[in-house]
Enzyme design. Structure first.
Site, short mmCIF file in Angstrom:
data_model
loop_
_atom_site.label_atom_id
_atom_site.label_comp_id
_atom_site.label_asym_id
_atom_site.label_seq_id
_atom_site.Cartn_x
_atom_site.Cartn_y
_atom_site.Cartn_z
N GLU A 1 0.82 -1.21 0.00
CA GLU A 1 0.00 0.00 0.00
C GLU A 1 0.85 1.27 0.00
O GLU A 1 0.56 2.23 0.69
CB GLU A 1 -0.96 0.00 1.19
CG GLU A 1 -1.94 -1.15 1.19
CD GLU A 1 -2.99 -1.02 2.29
OE1 GLU A 1 -3.04 0.03 2.97
OE2 GLU A 1 -3.78 -1.97 2.47
N GLU B 1 -4.73 -9.48 2.25
CA GLU B 1 -5.40 -9.30 3.53
C GLU B 1 -6.90 -9.27 3.24
O GLU B 1 -7.34 -8.70 2.25
CB GLU B 1 -5.04 -7.96 4.19
CG GLU B 1 -3.62 -7.80 4.65
CD GLU B 1 -3.32 -6.39 5.15
OE1 GLU B 1 -2.16 -6.12 5.48
OE2 GLU B 1 -4.27 -5.56 5.19
#
Length: 593
Positions: A170, A270
């Site tokens: 990210e 995730e």
């Protein structure tokens, strides 16, 4: 005396079997192979679906520590007692993959990797750690980060149950931080090249992305172009299936359509929304069912340990583990799924890399289509490969060098020099949107500052030159040596036995400096040798400057990443020089395949 009942061939076979039996399971477990959109066991070609769990205590999902004043982390693979405590519970969840966010490459991981291999569990690990990662707001890919990444690869390379690595997590999370993706893709390229150069068993290098407006461009950018520079797999951090959602409402349907022709494996890096508690994991039968199993390779539930964010599957108190309601629900869901399997021999994919997103420098309204969103990273060229030998070779040629370890003064010195002397900072400047990178921009901050100071000194004449290398006592003159022969990377730093063992040969300074060019605008090859050898070059003459890359997943800024300009540094990584020396010393004990 009666003759032996065993022939020579039988005895040899028994000896071989005994030798195999004595091998650790992390050496005998089959490694995983990548083909098209899927993972396969290398021994029999059967498909591998990730039934994963994020396994690291004390880190948030974006790879940062929970306490902003504490940059320490707990290596989850170095404590045998903890692994012995937790592996049985991971097994109850039918786990076959764990994701770790930060490991210490100087620690021994044999015991934990043995227990994981015995349980059929593989590892995918992030290469960064909270204080050493690519910063979205001031991105860089330099010798110290390269040192961290390759040291992690070295430390895990001997374990067959290492699936691969994430080069970033990210990092770009908004249109105005997309410039940072160029540096992450350079990290992907160099990590892949390093794994090949060391002849390690196949381990992929991928990226874990966020779920937001630029997710399509991110997926295209990291997959497009030369496969040697592109990701080997794509991880997707997604928390959109909350409570009693559906395939359509969660966005899973739209994501599956987008990735149907993607050329590498994709999976949830995730998942597990906790807006409704306890989590029922109603998306598990969908992810491992007919609507998604052909495109997706499973996923990694966030997370094993109960933390303040309340995503945990278990509560741990010392040696005591208490499964939570989420654990029970996930265990039940995993027991009920059985995705159909493709065999590698009968799977012949024809996918091609995606087209690269176009550079769009102007900001678009938040309501604009994805294709209209700001995108700042060009497909090519990528930032140069960090080359510790080049940085050390260049330092050996500089008359005027920085002598200060006070990084608080660096920015003022850069601002002054780059403003006073035209071209003084060309070798360290970066213009991401045009793909212009000075080759010394990947050196340590003190090495970069020395390069600029020397350019400033050389530009002076007459009386002014006599004091041009002072900078209020932060620089000094020294004699230089001719760049001839083979540079030995300051081998005097090394113990005699390590010098003899490594027999460093890091390339000719002459050829490296010629490739770099007088002003640092050329092209240089990637470094040779393993990370221990390269750390000697990185620390030998580089000073104690750190990187401007703290917290690759740190908070976003309203301003765009630093896409044009002179170097800028925060205070995060000055301590990295100490790490380089630690890695250098510990490297003698690393087992390299």
């Amino acid at each position: 005396m009666r003759g032996s009942r065993f022939s020579g061939a039988t005895i040899a076979a028994l000896s071989a079997a005994s030798a195999v039996a004595q091998q650790p399971s992390w050496q005998t477990i089959p490694s995983l192979a990548i083909k098209g959109q899927h993972f396969f066991y290398s021994n029999n070609g059967s498909e591998f679906y990730m039934r994963g769990v994020a396994y690291q205590q004390g880190l948030s999902s974006n790879g940062t520590v929970g306490d902003s004043d504490n940059t320490q982390y707990i290596d989850p693979l170095s404590n045998a007692d903890n692994c012995r405590r937790d592996v049985p519970y991971l097994t109850q969840l039918r786990t076959n993959v764990i994701r770790t966010y930060a490991i210490d490459p100087t620690q021994n991981h044999d015991d934990c990797m043995q227990m994981l291999a015995d349980a059929g569990i593989y590892v995918v690990s992030d290469l960064s750690e909270p204080n050493q990662s690519i910063n979205r707001d001031d991105p860089n890919w330099n010798v110290l980060l390269y040192q961290r990444y390759t040291s992690v690869i070295d430390s895990l390379s001997k374990y067959n149950n290492v699936l691969g690595f994430f080069a970033g997590n990210e990092v770009s999370n908004s249109p105005n931080t997309t410039a940072a993706s160029a540096f992450v893709k350079a990290a992907v390229r160099d990590s892949k090249t390093y794994i090949r150069s060391q002849n390690y068993h196949p381990m992929g290098v991928g990226y874990a992305t966020y779920d937001g407006p630029i997710r399509d461009q991110l997926a295209e950018y990291f997959n497009c172009g030369d496969p040697a520079e592109a990701i080997d797999f794509w991880g997707y951090n997604v928390y959109s299936w909350c409570g009693d959602s559906t395939f359509e409402e969660s966005g899973y349907q739209e994501r599956t359509r987008f990735f149907q022709d993607y050329s590498v494996p994709i999976f949830f890096a995730e998942y597990g929304c906790n807006q409704v508690e306890p989590r029922d994991f109603g998306d598990v039968p969908v992810l491992f069912g007919p609507r998604m199993e052909e495109i997706w390779s499973g996923g990694i539930v966030y997370e094993y340990f109960q933390e303040a964010n309340e995503f945990g599957l278990v509560s741990v108190d010392g040696n005591n583990v208490s499964p939570l309601a989420d654990f029970t629900h996930l265990s039940s869901r995993m027991a009920s799924v059985s995705p159909s399997s493709t065999n590698s021999d009968s799977y012949n994919p024809t996918f091609s890399p995606t087209n690269c997103p176009s550079v769009v420098t102007s900001a678009a309204p938040s309501t604009a289509d994805a294709s209209e969103q700001q995108w700042l990273a060009p497909a090519t060229p990528l930032p140069p490969s960090p080359n510790p030998e080049l940085c050390s070779c260049e330092m050996s040629q500089l008359q005027c060098v920085s002598t200060s370890d006070n990084q608080d003064t660096y920015q003022d010195d850069f601002n002054y020099i780059c403003g006073q002397v035209r071209g003084a900072c060309a070798g360290i400047n970066t213009n991401i949107t045009t793909g212009s990178y000075g080759v010394y921009g990947m050196c340590s901050p003190q090495q970069q500052l020395s390069f600029a100071m020397n350019k400033y000194y050389q530009a002076q004449s007459g009386q002014a030159k006599s004091s041009a290398c002072d900078f209020s006592g932060r620089a000094s003159l020294r004699s230089t040596s001719s760049p001839t022969g083979t540079y030995q990377a300051h081998a005097w730093l090394m113990p005699v036995r390590m010098r003899q063992a490594n027999n460093l040969r890091l390339g000719s300074c002459v050829s490296l400096l010629q490739a770099a060019g007088t002003n640092g605008a050329g092209n240089v090859p990637q470094p040779s040798g393993n990370s221990s050898q390269q750390s000697a070059a990185a620390g030998g003459s580089g000073g104690s400057g750190g990187s401007g890359s703290q917290g690759g997943s740190g908070s976003s800024s309203s301003a765009a990443a630093n896409i044009i300009g002179i170097p800028s540094f925060d205070t995060g990584l000055l301590q990295m020089f100490g790490y380089v020396l630690v890695a250098f010393v510990s490297g003698a004990g690393m087992i390299l395949l």
